[in-house]
Write an enzyme that holds these catalytic residues in place. Structure first.
Site, PDB file in Angstrom:
ATOM      1  N   LYS A 239       0.827  -1.204   0.000  1.00 47.61           N
ATOM      2  CA  LYS A 239       0.000   0.000   0.000  1.00 47.61           C
ATOM      3  C   LYS A 239       0.867   1.262   0.000  1.00 47.61           C
ATOM      4  CE  LYS A 239      -3.107   2.999   0.567  1.00 47.61           C
ATOM      5  NZ  LYS A 239      -4.493   3.246   0.532  1.00 47.61           N
TER       6      LYS A 239
ATOM      7  N   CYS B 136      -4.438  10.808   1.191  1.00 42.95           N
ATOM      8  CA  CYS B 136      -3.540   9.643   1.172  1.00 42.95           C
ATOM      9  C   CYS B 136      -2.084   9.975   0.878  1.00 42.95           C
ATOM     10  CB  CYS B 136      -4.029   8.630   0.140  1.00 42.95           C
ATOM     11  SG  CYS B 136      -5.521   7.807   0.664  1.00 42.95           S
TER      12      CYS B 136
END
Ligand code: UDX
Length: 452
Positions: free
Chosen positions: A207, A263
């Site tokens: 990720k 993010c």
């Protein structure tokens, strides 16, 4: 299959709604009673295209429900997703894991049968191990496994990304977790989405590596854009020219004011912290973070320069405030740094955004918010296109110019061609684009066999 989702933020709510749409029986849990009350009335806590209809349909059909009681939500669930927030910890940039560990503890207390606990929140490497330790400490007899299943949802396209993912990454340490996760994602497997099973630590790192790589790609093209401005080249043609190489690919090569959002800024910082902890530096990502921060401020200076010798007292209209289109999210939006630079220089700032005004208001207290782009442009010396919302892609440029006091248009997303803008009477500036010169075109050679 019964699924519980802890946390009804962006990731939890989209995941819960989509899982229920696939036919699973889903309970979404959140401690925030006002959020749950609103959801029960069909009011979404975030703006995401299509989400309200998806939630409404699945609630009506009895597959999706909401509660503030974690124990009630977890009852009978075979998969329990932790999708709580992991904000940057104040001061040091580390991801704050207190909500994740708190959720793990409460889940352990509520477990009433075999379950797989899945971390969907973006968490640093090793968090799954700690979640497992907590579960075993609090519920030593429970039959429980821990899986890392990072999300790759883009705001504004989250439902599409969930239903048609490029891949599903699942970090598991035992066969039972793998079996349950296969059942969770079976509907997507039928859609041919690649399922990638890895170790738990690998999944956690995938990720961060994915987001850091994408942030690097954007930052790379942004620096090339600066170079284009110096040497008189066109960054959009450079992007096309390199993006057509399959090894590079065309996506995330749009030069602009720097990346923002919930993010990239947070995850790149958290990756740097992990690298520091393990004394294994990721110097490229260090540079990306620095360059991107500096870029947002530099965009403010670019606008100030366009105002000429004496910017003080002049007026600028910022069109598009959210960090990208189709979201009301203002987190780390470039518009904030631009606004601050303008305010510091004594410039009056007017702003327009189709969705994010309520979020923007407290972040930009001195701004005059307007209902349309034309209202924002009234009396302005310069307009700045900051976010490429659809409504800003087909502006009536002559009408815009007519209501302004000045004639500067700074297009930080390269939405318009210089010809269109100057044709409407503006002075134009884009990002990494020359004022004049040939614009690239692509021709594909006819590959049909040559007849004899
Ligand atoms: C991102 C990732 O794409 C997603 O997989 C992850 O899980 C969450 O973070 P998101 O933050 O919603 O999604 O937006 P994204 O579309 O990736 O854009 C991020 C930022 O990069 C925006 O500020 C956008 O304007 C900027 N960007 C993106 C560019 O400046 N140029 C590009 O070519 C692409």
């Amino acid at each position: 299959m019964r699924i519980a989702i802890i946390g009804t933020g962006y990731v939890g709510l989209v995941s819960g709604a989509c899982f229920s749409d696939f036919g699973h029986d889903v309970v979404c849990v959140d401690k925030d009673a006002s959020k749950i009350d609103a959801l029960l009335k069909g009011v979404m806590p975030i703006f995401e295209p299509g989400l309200d209809q998806l939630v409404e349909r699945n609630v009506r059909q009895g597959r999706l429900s909401f509660t503030t009681e974690l124990a009630e939500g977890v009852k009978g669930a075979e998969a329990i997703f932790i999708a709580v927030g992991t904000p940057s910890r104040r001061g040091d940039g580390h991801a704050d894991l207190s909500y994740v560990y708190g959720a793990a503890r409460e889940i352990a207390e509520a477990l009433d049968g075999p379950a797989v606990v899945v971390t969907k929140s973006t968490v640093p490497v090793g968090t799954g191990d700690e979640v497992e330790r907590i579960l075993r400490e609090v519920a030593p007899d429970a039959e429980v496994s821990v899986c890392s299943n990072p999300e790759f949802l883009r705001e504004g396209a989250a439902i599409e990304d969930f239903k048609r993912p490029d891949r599903i990454v699942m970090g598991v340490e035992d066969g039972r977790a793998e079996e349950v996760m296969r059942d969770v994602y079976r509907p997507l497997y039928l859609n041919r989405a690649p399922l990638l099973f890895t170790s738990r630590r690998t999944a956690e790192l995938i990720k961060y590596a994915a987001n850091a790589f994408l942030a690097t790609k954007i930052t790379f093209i942004n620096e090339i854009a600066d170079l284009c401005e110096e040497v008189g080249a066109d960054v959009q043609d450079v992007s096309r020219g390199i993006g057509l190489d399959n090894r590079i690919g065309p996506k995330f090569l749009h030069a602009g004011p720097g990346y923002g959002g919930s993010c990239f800024p947070k995850d790149t910082l958290a990756l740097l912290k992990t690298a520091e902890d393990y004394q294994s530096p990721v110097r490229i990502v260090e540079a990306v973070v620095k360059v991107n921060d500096a870029r947002k401020r530099a965009m403010g200076r670019k606008v100030i320069k366009a105002l000429g010798e004496e910017p003080r007292g002049k007026t600028v209209a910022l069109l598009g405030l959210a960090f990208k289109p189709n979201t009301d999210d203002m987190r780390d939006a470039p518009s904030i740094a631009i606004f601050q630079a303008l305010e510091d220089a004594g410039v009056n700032v007017r702003g327009y955004d189709p969705e994010s005004v309520e979020q923007a208001r407290p972040l930009m207290p001195g701004m005059t918010f307007c209902d349309t782009p034309y209202a924002a442009a009234e009396g302005a010396d310069a307009v700045v296109l900051v976010t490429e919302w659809d409504v800003l892609r087909a502006l009536d440029l002559k009408r815009l110019k007519a209501v302004m006091a000045g004639d500067e248009l700074v297009d930080l997303r390269n939405i318009y061609t210089p010809q269109e803008v100057t044709g409407a009477g503006f002075q134009w500036q884009g990002v990494g684009k020359p004022m004049r010169g040939r614009t690239g075109s692509i021709e594909v050679a006819d590959r049909s066999p040559v007849s004899a």
